[in-house]
Design a protein around this motif. Structure first.
Motif, PDB file in Angstrom:
ATOM      1  N   GLY A 184       4.942  11.576  -1.969  1.00  0.00           N
ATOM      2  CA  GLY A 184       5.502  10.255  -2.228  1.00  0.00           C
ATOM      3  C   GLY A 184       6.392   9.766  -1.108  1.00  0.00           C
ATOM      4  O   GLY A 184       6.306   8.606  -0.688  1.00  0.00           O
ATOM      5  N   VAL A 185       7.232  10.641  -0.587  1.00  0.00           N
ATOM      6  CA  VAL A 185       8.127  10.264   0.514  1.00  0.00           C
ATOM      7  C   VAL A 185       7.313   9.946   1.772  1.00  0.00           C
ATOM      8  O   VAL A 185       7.589   8.967   2.473  1.00  0.00           O
ATOM      9  N   LYS A 186       6.295  10.758   2.053  1.00  0.00           N
ATOM     10  CA  LYS A 186       5.432  10.492   3.214  1.00  0.00           C
ATOM     11  C   LYS A 186       4.767   9.124   3.071  1.00  0.00           C
ATOM     12  O   LYS A 186       4.677   8.370   4.038  1.00  0.00           O
ATOM     13  N   CYS A 187       4.279   8.805   1.880  1.00  0.00           N
ATOM     14  CA  CYS A 187       3.631   7.512   1.666  1.00  0.00           C
ATOM     15  C   CYS A 187       4.617   6.363   1.819  1.00  0.00           C
ATOM     16  O   CYS A 187       4.260   5.310   2.351  1.00  0.00           O
ATOM     17  N   SER A 204       0.822  -1.211   0.000  1.00  0.00           N
ATOM     18  CA  SER A 204       0.000   0.000   0.000  1.00  0.00           C
ATOM     19  C   SER A 204       0.853   1.257   0.000  1.00  0.00           C
ATOM     20  O   SER A 204       0.577   2.213  -0.718  1.00  0.00           O
ATOM     21  N   ALA A 205       1.894   1.255   0.833  1.00  0.00           N
ATOM     22  CA  ALA A 205       2.758   2.436   0.938  1.00  0.00           C
ATOM     23  C   ALA A 205       3.459   2.726  -0.390  1.00  0.00           C
ATOM     24  O   ALA A 205       3.495   3.876  -0.840  1.00  0.00           O
ATOM     25  N   ASN A 206       3.996   1.704  -1.019  1.00  0.00           N
ATOM     26  CA  ASN A 206       4.692   1.902  -2.292  1.00  0.00           C
ATOM     27  C   ASN A 206       3.730   2.303  -3.405  1.00  0.00           C
ATOM     28  O   ASN A 206       4.050   3.140  -4.250  1.00  0.00           O
ATOM     29  N   TYR A 207       2.547   1.713  -3.404  1.00  0.00           N
ATOM     30  CA  TYR A 207       1.545   2.034  -4.422  1.00  0.00           C
ATOM     31  C   TYR A 207       1.099   3.494  -4.293  1.00  0.00           C
ATOM     32  O   TYR A 207       1.026   4.223  -5.285  1.00  0.00           O
ATOM     33  N   ALA A 208       0.819   3.933  -3.047  1.00  0.00           N
ATOM     34  CA  ALA A 208       0.410   5.322  -2.818  1.00  0.00           C
ATOM     35  C   ALA A 208       1.544   6.282  -3.173  1.00  0.00           C
ATOM     36  O   ALA A 208       1.305   7.363  -3.727  1.00  0.00           O
ATOM     37  N   ALA A 209       2.781   5.897  -2.871  1.00  0.00           N
ATOM     38  CA  ALA A 209       3.923   6.742  -3.232  1.00  0.00           C
ATOM     39  C   ALA A 209       4.027   6.874  -4.748  1.00  0.00           C
ATOM     40  O   ALA A 209       4.258   7.973  -5.272  1.00  0.00           O
ATOM     41  N   LEU A 210       3.825   5.781  -5.455  1.00  0.00           N
ATOM     42  CA  LEU A 210       3.880   5.806  -6.919  1.00  0.00           C
ATOM     43  C   LEU A 210       2.788   6.707  -7.496  1.00  0.00           C
ATOM     44  O   LEU A 210       3.018   7.399  -8.492  1.00  0.00           O
ATOM     45  N   MET A 211       1.613   6.712  -6.855  1.00  0.00           N
ATOM     46  CA  MET A 211       0.537   7.610  -7.303  1.00  0.00           C
ATOM     47  C   MET A 211       0.989   9.068  -7.206  1.00  0.00           C
ATOM     48  O   MET A 211       0.682   9.874  -8.087  1.00  0.00           O
ATOM     49  N   ASN A 212       1.710   9.412  -6.136  1.00  0.00           N
ATOM     50  CA  ASN A 212       2.215  10.776  -5.983  1.00  0.00           C
ATOM     51  C   ASN A 212       3.312  11.081  -6.995  1.00  0.00           C
ATOM     52  O   ASN A 212       3.294  12.119  -7.643  1.00  0.00           O
ATOM     53  N   PHE A 213       4.272  10.177  -7.123  1.00  0.00           N
ATOM     54  CA  PHE A 213       5.392  10.410  -8.028  1.00  0.00           C
ATOM     55  C   PHE A 213       4.940  10.512  -9.492  1.00  0.00           C
ATOM     56  O   PHE A 213       5.563  11.196 -10.288  1.00  0.00           O
ATOM     57  N   ALA A 214       3.855   9.838  -9.842  1.00  0.00           N
ATOM     58  CA  ALA A 214       3.336   9.902 -11.210  1.00  0.00           C
ATOM     59  C   ALA A 214       2.946  11.334 -11.572  1.00  0.00           C
ATOM     60  O   ALA A 214       3.008  11.720 -12.743  1.00  0.00           O
TER      61      ALA A 214
END
Length: 164
Positions: free
Chosen positions: A145-148, A47-57
Motif C-alpha cells: 500500500g505504501v509503495k502504491c 490510480s496510486a490511491n486506488y491500488a494502495a486501497l486494494m493492498n490495505f483491504a
C-alpha cells in the motif's frame, strides 16, 4: 499496454531498423504510457490511491481479499498500475491459499495417530512458520500500500506467478 504497438516495435527491431538501445527506449516509453493512463476510477480515486486501497483491504482477511479482487476487476482496464498491482495481489492470495492447505494437512494430519511428547515439541517448533506467515499477512499489504501511494507497484515476495 498496446500490444499492436509493441509487436510493430519488435518487428522493426527484428528487421534491423531499430538498434537494441532504440528498441529498449521505445519499449520503456510504451510501458510508461500503459502505467500512466488514468481513466475515471471507481470511488473517484487516483490510480496510486486506488491500488494502495486494494493492498490495505487485505488487512481485513477474507473479506478484504474479496474486496481487493472486486476492486481489481472493476478497474483493471482503466489503469495500468491497478492492473499490475491487482495481478500481484491475486497471485499472492492464490499462493498463500495453496500454502495454507498444505500447512493445514501437515500440522493437523500429524495428530491422526495420537499425541505424544515428540509431537508437542514439534508443534512448538512448527509454530514458528505460522507466526512468520502471520506477520507477512500483516506487513506485506502495508508495504504494498505504501509503495502504491508513492506511485510504484510492489510484487509480493514468496509468490508464484499464476496470472501474468
Amino acid at each position: 499496454m498496446d500490444l499492436n504497438k509493441l509487436e510493430k516495435l519488435n518487428r522493426l527491431y527484428q528487421e534491423g531498423v531499430l538498434t537494441k538501445e532504440e528498441f529498449e527506449k521505445e519499449k520503456q516509453r510504451l510501458e510508461g504510457e500503459a502505467l500512466s493512463r488514468d481513466e475515471e476510477l471507481p470511488l473517484g480515486l487516483s490510480s496510486a490511491n486506488y491500488a494502495a486501497l486494494m493492498n490495505f483491504a487485505l488487512l481485513f482477511n477474507t473479506l478484504g481479499a474479496i474486496v481487493s479482487i472486486i476492486m481489481w476487476i472493476a478497474a483493471k482496464d482503466k489503469s495500468g498500475i491497478v492492473n499490475i498491482q491487482g495481478k500481484y495481489i491475486v497471485n499472492w492470495l492464490i499462493t498463500w491459499f495453496i500454502a495454507g492447505i498444505i500447512l493445514f494437512f501437515f500440522f493437523f494430519g500429524s495428530f491422526m495417530g495420537g499425541i505424544n511428547a515428540g509431537m508437542l515439541l514439534g508443534l512448538g517448533v512448527g509454530a514458528l512458520p505460522l507466526v512468520l506467515i502471520g506477520l507477512c499477512v500483516i506487513i506485506f499489504p502495508i508495504i504494498g500500500g505504501v509503495k502504491c501511494l508513492n506511485g510504484d507497484t510492489w510484487r509480493y515476495p514468496l509468490t508464484i506467478k499464476f496470472i501474468k
